[in-house]
Design a protein around this motif. Structure first.
Motif, mmCIF file in Angstrom:
data_model
loop_
_atom_site.group_PDB
_atom_site.id
_atom_site.type_symbol
_atom_site.label_atom_id
_atom_site.label_comp_id
_atom_site.label_asym_id
_atom_site.label_seq_id
_atom_site.Cartn_x
_atom_site.Cartn_y
_atom_site.Cartn_z
ATOM 1 N N LEU A 345 0.813 -1.206 0.000
ATOM 2 C CA LEU A 345 0.000 0.000 0.000
ATOM 3 C C LEU A 345 0.853 1.265 0.000
ATOM 4 C CD1 LEU A 345 -3.058 0.585 0.070
ATOM 5 C CD2 LEU A 345 -2.854 0.853 2.544
ATOM 6 N N ARG A 346 2.020 1.223 0.664
ATOM 7 C CA ARG A 346 2.858 2.420 0.813
ATOM 8 C C ARG A 346 4.118 2.360 -0.048
ATOM 9 N NH1 ARG A 346 2.744 3.839 7.223
ATOM 10 N NH2 ARG A 346 3.411 5.837 6.349
ATOM 11 N N LYS A 347 4.111 1.466 -1.038
ATOM 12 C CA LYS A 347 5.293 1.308 -1.890
ATOM 13 C C LYS A 347 5.542 2.567 -2.715
ATOM 14 C CE LYS A 347 7.359 -1.925 -5.162
ATOM 15 N NZ LYS A 347 7.159 -3.156 -5.974
ATOM 16 N N HIS A 348 6.790 2.995 -2.810
ATOM 17 C CA HIS A 348 7.150 4.247 -3.491
ATOM 18 C C HIS A 348 7.427 4.050 -4.967
ATOM 19 C CE1 HIS A 348 8.327 6.773 0.283
ATOM 20 N NE2 HIS A 348 7.226 6.062 0.456
ATOM 21 N N THR A 349 7.452 2.815 -5.413
ATOM 22 C CA THR A 349 7.672 2.541 -6.834
ATOM 23 C C THR A 349 6.448 1.819 -7.387
ATOM 24 O OG1 THR A 349 8.751 0.445 -6.295
ATOM 25 C CG2 THR A 349 10.173 2.398 -6.550
ATOM 26 N N GLN A 350 6.424 1.684 -8.704
ATOM 27 C CA GLN A 350 5.269 1.041 -9.320
ATOM 28 C C GLN A 350 5.144 -0.401 -8.848
ATOM 29 O OE1 GLN A 350 4.518 1.369 -13.440
ATOM 30 N NE2 GLN A 350 4.577 3.606 -13.470
ATOM 31 N N LEU A 351 3.909 -0.872 -8.784
ATOM 32 C CA LEU A 351 3.639 -2.218 -8.298
ATOM 33 C C LEU A 351 3.986 -3.259 -9.355
ATOM 34 C CD1 LEU A 351 0.105 -1.640 -6.690
ATOM 35 C CD2 LEU A 351 2.309 -1.625 -5.535
ATOM 36 N N THR A 352 4.413 -4.415 -8.871
ATOM 37 C CA THR A 352 4.609 -5.558 -9.766
ATOM 38 C C THR A 352 3.244 -6.149 -10.098
ATOM 39 O OG1 THR A 352 4.741 -7.172 -7.978
ATOM 40 C CG2 THR A 352 6.792 -6.038 -8.593
ATOM 41 N N PRO A 353 3.176 -6.978 -11.178
ATOM 42 C CA PRO A 353 1.883 -7.625 -11.492
ATOM 43 C C PRO A 353 1.318 -8.409 -10.311
ATOM 44 C CG PRO A 353 3.385 -7.860 -13.345
ATOM 45 C CD PRO A 353 4.190 -7.250 -12.221
ATOM 46 N N ALA A 354 2.155 -9.091 -9.553
ATOM 47 C CA ALA A 354 1.667 -9.867 -8.407
ATOM 48 C C ALA A 354 1.111 -8.936 -7.331
ATOM 49 C CB ALA A 354 2.790 -10.730 -7.844
ATOM 50 N N GLU A 355 1.808 -7.834 -7.098
ATOM 51 C CA GLU A 355 1.343 -6.880 -6.095
ATOM 52 C C GLU A 355 0.041 -6.215 -6.539
ATOM 53 O OE1 GLU A 355 5.668 -5.529 -4.237
ATOM 54 O OE2 GLU A 355 4.856 -4.521 -6.011
ATOM 55 N N PHE A 356 -0.047 -5.949 -7.837
ATOM 56 C CA PHE A 356 -1.266 -5.337 -8.345
ATOM 57 C C PHE A 356 -2.447 -6.293 -8.213
ATOM 58 C CE2 PHE A 356 -4.153 -3.878 -11.799
ATOM 59 C CZ PHE A 356 -4.406 -2.618 -11.285
#
Length: 479
Positions: A345-356
């Motif tokens: 939720l607080r990641k500063h870079t774009q999400l990976t497909p798995a995270e998305f």
């Protein structure tokens, strides 16, 4: 031995050994009057004499002016009052019925239509639990039953100062300006001591005639009654009339007091419902704010989505109940993010497909959370389906077009616009005109074309308000 009751302009023979008077259809004498209980009184024979007994009625039984508590032996010519109805007991010889009915009987005939009207108006007043609607219906009922020229309904504010909430037959703007010409001393006195006030003829009434602002209106009579609920005064109803031929009388005051009793209950019920709603919304807002605080880069997102959604709904003239459901859904649309790990939720870079893929679960998580709350099922569509796309390529179910409820289609536009124009750690927000272009380019694919068009009309008309919501995105946009 022949006996009868004389009253209501009729003779009622007491032929049965048991003769019951009341409102219930099974009574021998049925009287449809508000003062009469369902089974009010009974007459019965005791040897060769008649006895009258009160059947635990609300308004009592009187013989020759005295209320009876025990069965009472009747004598020829006794005056009997059952509730508010007057009779004479005649034993033996039949005497003629008076040609002219008693004044009370005539009043009863006059009252009957008004009592029926009172019941109908009471039903209307209690048909809503929306406070504004109730107040309007109360005032409409007051004007109908009193035939007043002007009417005012006042409710105390938090400081117990009376505030006029509804008025009838005022000049435009008068209420907003606070320039109401009424006897405020009378209103305050009724509010303070809870006693109704009537002035049958203002010209000859020293309590009112000294007030020049009232006299200048050419009024004939005034009534003011308190709204009481559980011994607490919760408001005031004030009416006046210019009718010189007929001013208000005590009968008018009684019927207005009766209506005020019904109105007070309806107003209090609606007020409690409104307070409960406000408390619930406050709790929901606090919950939404707590979720937002987990992500410092989306601060204020929920409130902005709420405001945009309600602006769109108002422009579309959505029904008030649907707007309330939309309001709650917009506040809770991201509640499912409470189930998403902070590292994502607080990641500063774009999400990976798995995270998305994990982020895509938040609508269903939110719907599962909210589904546990009673009587909130009508807000689930906005929470569960606000990431569906108009062409069916969205998630979680791939619904398309009309299968997506309007609540979700509105939140989708508001949510996407806010996401586009606000800064993220990995990108800067789009200028306002570019975000609108994106909405336009995705009409019919991602977004409902009608909702996009409505939003563009709203933002064009209320640009100054939106510049306050998004000062940075408007800075580089053409005027």
């Amino acid at each position: 031995m022949e006996s009868d009751l004389r009253g209501e302009g009729r003779v009622h023979p007491l032929e049965d050994s048991l003769f019951i008077v009341g409102r219930s259809p099974e009574c021998q004498l049925v009287i449809s009057h508000a003062s009469i209980s369902r089974r009010h009184a009974k007459f019965f024979r005791l040897n060769d004499e008649f006895v009258l007994e009160d059947l635990n009625s609300k308004n009592g039984v009187y013989v020759n002016g005295f209320r009876i508590s025990q069965p009472s032996l009747l004598h020829n010519g006794d005056h009997i009052r059952i509730g508010d109805m007057n009779f004479i007991f005649k034993l033996g010889e039949q005497s003629p019925i008076p040609e002219e009915p008693s004044s009370f009987t005539e009043a009863t005939r006059t009252h009957t239509p008004r009592l029926e009207m009172l019941l109908e108006l009471s039903k209307m007043i209690n048909s809503s639990l929306v406070l504004a609607d109730v107040l309007d219906k109360v005032m409409d009922s007051v004007m109908e039953i009193t035939q007043a020229h002007r009417g005012f309904l006042m409710i105390p504010d938090s400081k117990r100062e009376l505030e006029c909430k509804v008025a009838r037959n005022l000049e435009a703007g008068t209420l907003n300006n606070g320039q109401i010409q009424i006897s405020m001393s009378t209103v305050q006195r009724v509010f303070d001591d809870g006693t109704s006030f009537i002035s049958v003829d203002i010209d000859s009434d020293s309590r009112v005639s000294s007030q020049q602002s009232i006299m200048s209106l050419g009024l004939k009579s005034v009534m003011c009654v308190p709204l009481k609920h559980r011994d607490q005064i919760c408001g005031i109803i004030y009416v006046d009339s210019h009718n010189v031929a007929r001013g208000f009388n005590d009968d008018d005051l009684q019927i207005l007091e009766a209506l005020a009793d019904h109105a007070a209950i309806a107003i209090e019920n609606a007020r409690l419902v409104e307070e409960n709603k406000e408390m619930f919304f406050s709790t929901i807002e606090a919950l939404a704010e707590a979720i937002e605080k987990r992500d410092p880069y989306t601060g204020g997102h929920t409130q902005r989505v709420l405001k945009i959604s309600l602006d769109i709904a108002a422009e579309m003239k959505m029904a008030p109940d649907d707007q309330e459901n939309l309001k709650m859904a917009a506040l809770l649309h991201d509640i499912g993010k409470i189930g998403i790990d902070d590292s994502i939720l607080r990641k500063h870079t774009q999400l990976t497909p798995a995270e998305f893929d994990l982020i895509r679960q938040h609508p269903q998580i939110g719907a599962e959370i909210v589904d546990r709350i009673r009587n909130i099922d009508l807000v689930l569509p906005g929470i569960l389906l606000h990431h569906e796309k108009f062409d069916g390529t969205g998630y979680p179910f791939g619904y398309r077009q009309e299968k997506i409820p309007m609540q979700a289609r509105i939140i989708a536009v508001a949510d996407s616009f806010d996401a586009m124009v606000t800064d993220r750690p990995y990108r800067k927000g789009l200028p306002f005109h570019e975000a609108l272009a994106e909405l336009k380019n995705n009409k019919g694919s991602q977004f409902d074309p009608e909702v996009v068009d409505v939003f563009r009309r709203v933002i064009d008309r209320e640009r100054a308000k939106y510049e306050q919501y998004y000062p940075s995105t408007f800075a580089d946009s053409p005027a």
